[in-house]
Structures are given as structure tokens and as C-alpha cells.
Design a protein around this motif. Structure first.
Motif, PDB file in Angstrom:
ATOM      1  N   ALA A  30      40.096 -52.634  -7.020  1.00  0.00           N
ATOM      2  CA  ALA A  30      39.249 -53.471  -6.096  1.00  0.00           C
ATOM      3  C   ALA A  30      38.598 -54.589  -6.888  1.00  0.00           C
ATOM      4  CB  ALA A  30      38.023 -52.671  -5.362  1.00  0.00           C
ATOM      5  N   GLY A  31      38.794 -54.546  -8.183  1.00  0.00           N
ATOM      6  CA  GLY A  31      37.957 -55.711  -9.009  1.00  0.00           C
ATOM      7  C   GLY A  31      36.864 -55.293 -10.053  1.00  0.00           C
ATOM      8  N   PHE A  32      36.306 -54.033 -10.012  1.00  0.00           N
ATOM      9  CA  PHE A  32      35.347 -53.657 -10.811  1.00  0.00           C
ATOM     10  C   PHE A  32      35.937 -53.481 -12.190  1.00  0.00           C
ATOM     11  CE2 PHE A  32      33.910 -52.312  -6.455  1.00  0.00           C
ATOM     12  CZ  PHE A  32      32.585 -52.728  -6.656  1.00  0.00           C
ATOM     13  N   ALA A  33      35.186 -53.956 -13.028  1.00  0.00           N
ATOM     14  CA  ALA A  33      35.320 -53.822 -14.503  1.00  0.00           C
ATOM     15  C   ALA A  33      35.196 -52.555 -15.103  1.00  0.00           C
ATOM     16  CB  ALA A  33      34.506 -54.823 -15.190  1.00  0.00           C
ATOM     17  N   GLY A  34      34.460 -51.523 -14.454  1.00  0.00           N
ATOM     18  CA  GLY A  34      34.091 -50.601 -14.998  1.00  0.00           C
ATOM     19  C   GLY A  34      33.568 -49.520 -14.048  1.00  0.00           C
ATOM     20  N   VAL A  35      33.599 -48.175 -14.256  1.00  0.00           N
ATOM     21  CA  VAL A  35      33.059 -47.412 -13.390  1.00  0.00           C
ATOM     22  C   VAL A  35      32.135 -46.246 -14.287  1.00  0.00           C
ATOM     23  CG1 VAL A  35      33.551 -45.699 -11.764  1.00  0.00           C
ATOM     24  CG2 VAL A  35      35.091 -47.128 -12.007  1.00  0.00           C
ATOM     25  N   ILE A  36      30.801 -46.088 -13.711  1.00  0.00           N
ATOM     26  CA  ILE A  36      29.818 -45.304 -14.444  1.00  0.00           C
ATOM     27  C   ILE A  36      29.356 -44.073 -13.558  1.00  0.00           C
ATOM     28  CG2 ILE A  36      27.709 -45.359 -15.358  1.00  0.00           C
ATOM     29  CD1 ILE A  36      29.221 -47.446 -16.758  1.00  0.00           C
ATOM     30  N   GLU A  37      29.782 -42.900 -14.276  1.00  0.00           N
ATOM     31  CA  GLU A  37      29.521 -41.664 -13.469  1.00  0.00           C
ATOM     32  C   GLU A  37      27.912 -41.203 -13.811  1.00  0.00           C
ATOM     33  OE1 GLU A  37      31.002 -37.005 -12.863  1.00  0.00           O
ATOM     34  OE2 GLU A  37      32.113 -38.509 -14.349  1.00  0.00           O
ATOM     35  N   LYS A  38      27.235 -41.255 -12.546  1.00  0.00           N
ATOM     36  CA  LYS A  38      25.806 -40.682 -12.558  1.00  0.00           C
ATOM     37  C   LYS A  38      25.651 -39.048 -12.489  1.00  0.00           C
ATOM     38  CE  LYS A  38      24.894 -42.904  -8.873  1.00  0.00           C
ATOM     39  NZ  LYS A  38      24.380 -43.476  -7.826  1.00  0.00           N
ATOM     40  N   PRO A  39      24.736 -38.659 -13.157  1.00  0.00           N
ATOM     41  CA  PRO A  39      23.685 -39.156 -13.946  1.00  0.00           C
ATOM     42  C   PRO A  39      24.380 -39.552 -15.375  1.00  0.00           C
ATOM     43  CG  PRO A  39      23.253 -36.973 -14.215  1.00  0.00           C
ATOM     44  CD  PRO A  39      24.335 -37.221 -13.083  1.00  0.00           C
ATOM     45  N   LEU A  78      31.389 -55.997  -3.230  1.00  0.00           N
ATOM     46  CA  LEU A  78      31.885 -56.929  -4.195  1.00  0.00           C
ATOM     47  C   LEU A  78      33.066 -57.794  -3.387  1.00  0.00           C
ATOM     48  CD1 LEU A  78      32.511 -57.580  -7.015  1.00  0.00           C
ATOM     49  CD2 LEU A  78      34.266 -55.805  -7.329  1.00  0.00           C
ATOM     50  N   LYS A  79      33.607 -57.130  -2.420  1.00  0.00           N
ATOM     51  CA  LYS A  79      34.570 -58.052  -1.589  1.00  0.00           C
ATOM     52  C   LYS A  79      33.966 -59.321  -1.025  1.00  0.00           C
ATOM     53  CE  LYS A  79      38.198 -57.518   2.103  1.00  0.00           C
ATOM     54  NZ  LYS A  79      38.844 -56.317   3.108  1.00  0.00           N
ATOM     55  N   ALA A  80      32.991 -58.890  -0.450  1.00  0.00           N
ATOM     56  CA  ALA A  80      32.101 -60.036   0.360  1.00  0.00           C
ATOM     57  C   ALA A  80      31.916 -61.207  -0.931  1.00  0.00           C
ATOM     58  CB  ALA A  80      31.073 -59.672   1.214  1.00  0.00           C
ATOM     59  N   LEU A  81      31.168 -60.792  -1.762  1.00  0.00           N
ATOM     60  CA  LEU A  81      30.894 -61.572  -3.071  1.00  0.00           C
ATOM     61  C   LEU A  81      32.062 -62.350  -3.607  1.00  0.00           C
ATOM     62  CD1 LEU A  81      28.254 -62.472  -4.457  1.00  0.00           C
ATOM     63  CD2 LEU A  81      28.720 -60.801  -5.970  1.00  0.00           C
ATOM     64  N   ARG A  82      33.076 -61.713  -3.554  1.00  0.00           N
ATOM     65  CA  ARG A  82      34.292 -62.334  -4.336  1.00  0.00           C
ATOM     66  C   ARG A  82      35.018 -63.634  -3.408  1.00  0.00           C
ATOM     67  NH1 ARG A  82      32.463 -61.201  -8.799  1.00  0.00           N
ATOM     68  NH2 ARG A  82      33.673 -59.556 -10.119  1.00  0.00           N
ATOM     69  N   ALA A  83      34.676 -63.339  -1.992  1.00  0.00           N
ATOM     70  CA  ALA A  83      35.167 -63.982  -0.943  1.00  0.00           C
ATOM     71  C   ALA A  83      34.322 -65.369  -0.497  1.00  0.00           C
ATOM     72  CB  ALA A  83      35.304 -63.318   0.261  1.00  0.00           C
ATOM     73  N   ASP A  84      33.176 -65.423  -1.369  1.00  0.00           N
ATOM     74  CA  ASP A  84      32.337 -66.433  -0.981  1.00  0.00           C
ATOM     75  C   ASP A  84      32.209 -67.226  -2.267  1.00  0.00           C
ATOM     76  OD1 ASP A  84      30.182 -68.253  -0.554  1.00  0.00           O
ATOM     77  OD2 ASP A  84      28.715 -66.343  -0.164  1.00  0.00           O
ATOM     78  N   PRO A  85      32.669 -68.229  -2.482  1.00  0.00           N
ATOM     79  CA  PRO A  85      32.941 -69.130  -3.625  1.00  0.00           C
ATOM     80  C   PRO A  85      31.542 -69.969  -3.883  1.00  0.00           C
ATOM     81  CG  PRO A  85      34.128 -70.158  -1.833  1.00  0.00           C
ATOM     82  CD  PRO A  85      33.736 -68.872  -1.477  1.00  0.00           C
ATOM     83  N   ALA A  86      30.638 -69.908  -2.874  1.00  0.00           N
ATOM     84  CA  ALA A  86      29.440 -70.762  -2.918  1.00  0.00           C
ATOM     85  C   ALA A  86      28.415 -69.608  -3.662  1.00  0.00           C
ATOM     86  CB  ALA A  86      28.674 -71.323  -1.794  1.00  0.00           C
ATOM     87  N   ALA A  87      28.428 -68.372  -3.550  1.00  0.00           N
ATOM     88  CA  ALA A  87      27.704 -67.372  -3.960  1.00  0.00           C
ATOM     89  C   ALA A  87      27.348 -67.651  -5.559  1.00  0.00           C
ATOM     90  CB  ALA A  87      28.338 -66.098  -3.816  1.00  0.00           C
ATOM     91  N   ALA A  88      26.221 -67.438  -6.042  1.00  0.00           N
ATOM     92  CA  ALA A  88      25.734 -67.575  -7.219  1.00  0.00           C
ATOM     93  C   ALA A  88      26.044 -66.795  -8.346  1.00  0.00           C
ATOM     94  CB  ALA A  88      23.959 -67.453  -7.456  1.00  0.00           C
TER      95      ALA A  88
END
Length: 245
Positions: A111-120, A77-87
Motif C-alpha cells: 500500500a506504500g508504507f516504507a515500514g511497519v512498526i509492531e506495538k509496543p 495514506l491513500k487519500a494523502l497520496r491522491a492529493d498532490p496539493a497536500a503539504a
């Protein structure tokens, strides 16, 4: 749902998800469960593959495992948010993990996650988490007069119930800032709101309240992104009630 400028318009209601997890069984389960709910699902088996796909393809939401090989959810997520050209630079991101202690949940939300899912996870929990953060399909009406008349019995009663609902929504809007720190009270308020919405045909807000209630009950946390989505639906309903009065 607004269109992302990184890609062509999509048919209304069509939502694309990227599921990234190094466990084949988890990928298979999530892909099947989400496809059954109408989502279009792509799969990645590690963080580097997930990042490459998110950079080149436009997804509405990302489900990222915290402990994937080569790059975990936070790194992706950090790398994706830092790349404004990412789709998928602005895609909603949900983290998944087999264990979610309170400190980890807090750090992932920071860190910017909208939610956290516990598995299973249960399918219903996953669907609620996505709907709570992504919102409902645009085709769902804000006010459905036919549903309201069926529940209320006559137009006069329906309008009276809608005025009561409007007053309740004004009060709830002012309380949301406090309720973010009180998940138990928020669940109770949402339960009562769903009933009020059902009696006067406020179907869209009622549906959003239902998924938020399920999400908060499951996670014991009020995620800011989910609350913001709910507030937007509340405001839209208030506006529609003002016009209809």
C-alpha cells in the motif's frame, strides 16, 4: 535531506513527524521517545485529524496506526497520496499496529508504507526504522580522515583499508538485489561492513548500515525504501573513495 517544495527551507537536521494513534498512552510514549531523539512531533488522535494535518503541514514522516477511528493508516495514506496539493503528499509513511502477521505486513508495504512498526515497540527499534527510511542527518561526513587515521594508525594503512572497502562495496552493490530476499544474510553482511567502515573512517555508511541492520533484525524484513536509502549511501561512499584514492 532535500527540501520539500510545499514549505519554506528548514534548518539542517530538523525533522518533523506526525504521530497518529487513538490510544492516549501510545501517543504520549511515541511523542516523548521521538522528542528525546531530536524529532519535532505533532499528534493526531484519529485518521481524519491526521489527514487534515498532513494536508496542511509539511512532515518528513508519518506514523499511522492501522486501526484508528474514522480512518485507518491505509485510508489516510491513500487519500494523502491522491492529493498532490497536500503539504505532506510525499512524506515517508510508517504503519503501526499491535499485531503484525506476515500477510498484514505485506499488504501494508504494497500500500506504500516504507515500514511497519509492531506495538509496543522499543525506542531503539523505532529510531532504527526512522533512520533506515529517512536517512542520516546531512551533517554526517561520508569519509572522516581523522577517525580513519585514529583507527588505522597511519595514512598508508588507512588508504590500503579504503581500497579493500571499495572492493567490498562493489561486491555488496551487486548483491543487494538478491539480499532483499535474504534478511539473515543481509544482517551478516551489514555486521561485517560496519567493522570495515570503522577501520577506515567511512562513518556515514557505517552509521546507515547500523540502523538498517537493527531494523532488519527487528522486523525480519528488508523494506525496499530502507534498502534504497542504504544503496544511496553506498554509492556516495564509493564515489568518495574513488576521489580520495
Amino acid at each position: 535531506m532535500s527540501q520539500d517544495p510545499h514549505g519554506p527551507p528548514r534548518p539542517s537536521g530538523e525533522r518533523h513527524l506526525l504521530v497518529a494513534d487513538d490510544d492516549p498512552s501510545t501517543r504520549q510514549f511515541l511523542a516523548g521517545a521521538l522528542a528525546a531523539q531530536g524529532y519535532i512531533v505533532a499528534l493526531a488522535q484519529d485518521g481524519i485529524e491526521a489527514l487534515a494535518m498532513a494536508r496542511s503541514q509539511r512532515f518528513d514522516a508519518l506514523l499511522l496506526d492501522c486501526r484508528m477511528p474514522r480512518a485507518g493508516a491505509v485510508e489516510v495514506l491513500k487519500a494523502l497520496r491522491a492529493d498532490p496539493a497536500a503539504a505532506s503528499n510525499a512524506a515517508t509513511a510508517l504503519a503501526t499496529s499491535a499485531e503484525v502477521p506476515a500477510p498484514l505486513r505485506a499488504s501494508l508495504l504494497s500500500a506504500g508504507f516504507a515500514g511497519v512498526i509492531e506495538k509496543p515497540c522499543r525506542v531503539a527499534s523505532l529510531v532504527d526504522a526512522l533512520a533506515a527510511t529517512l536517512g542520516l542527518d546531512d551533517g554526517t561526513r561520508i569519509l572522516d580522515d581523522a577517525a580513519g587515521l585514529t583507527a588505522a594508525g597511519d595514512p598508508h594503512t588507512m588508504q590500503a583499508l579504503r581500497q579493500l572497502l571499495r572492493a567490498e562495496l562493489v561486491d555488496l552493490s551487486g548483491a543487494l538485489g538478491r539480499l532483499i530476499d535474504d534478511p539473515t544474510e543481509l544482517v551478516d553482511r551489514l555486521h561485517r561492513l560496519r567493522s570495515a567502515c570503522g577501520f577506515c573512517g567511512a562513518v556515514r555508511l557505517g552509521a546507515q548500515a547500523k540502523v538498517l541492520q537493527g531494523h532488519v533484525r527487528e522486523t525480519r524484513t528488508v523494506v525496499p525504501d530502507a534498502l534504497a536509502r542504504f544503496r544511496a549511501e553506498l554509492d556516495a561512499t564509493l564515489a568518495a573513495l574513488s576521489v580520495a584514492s
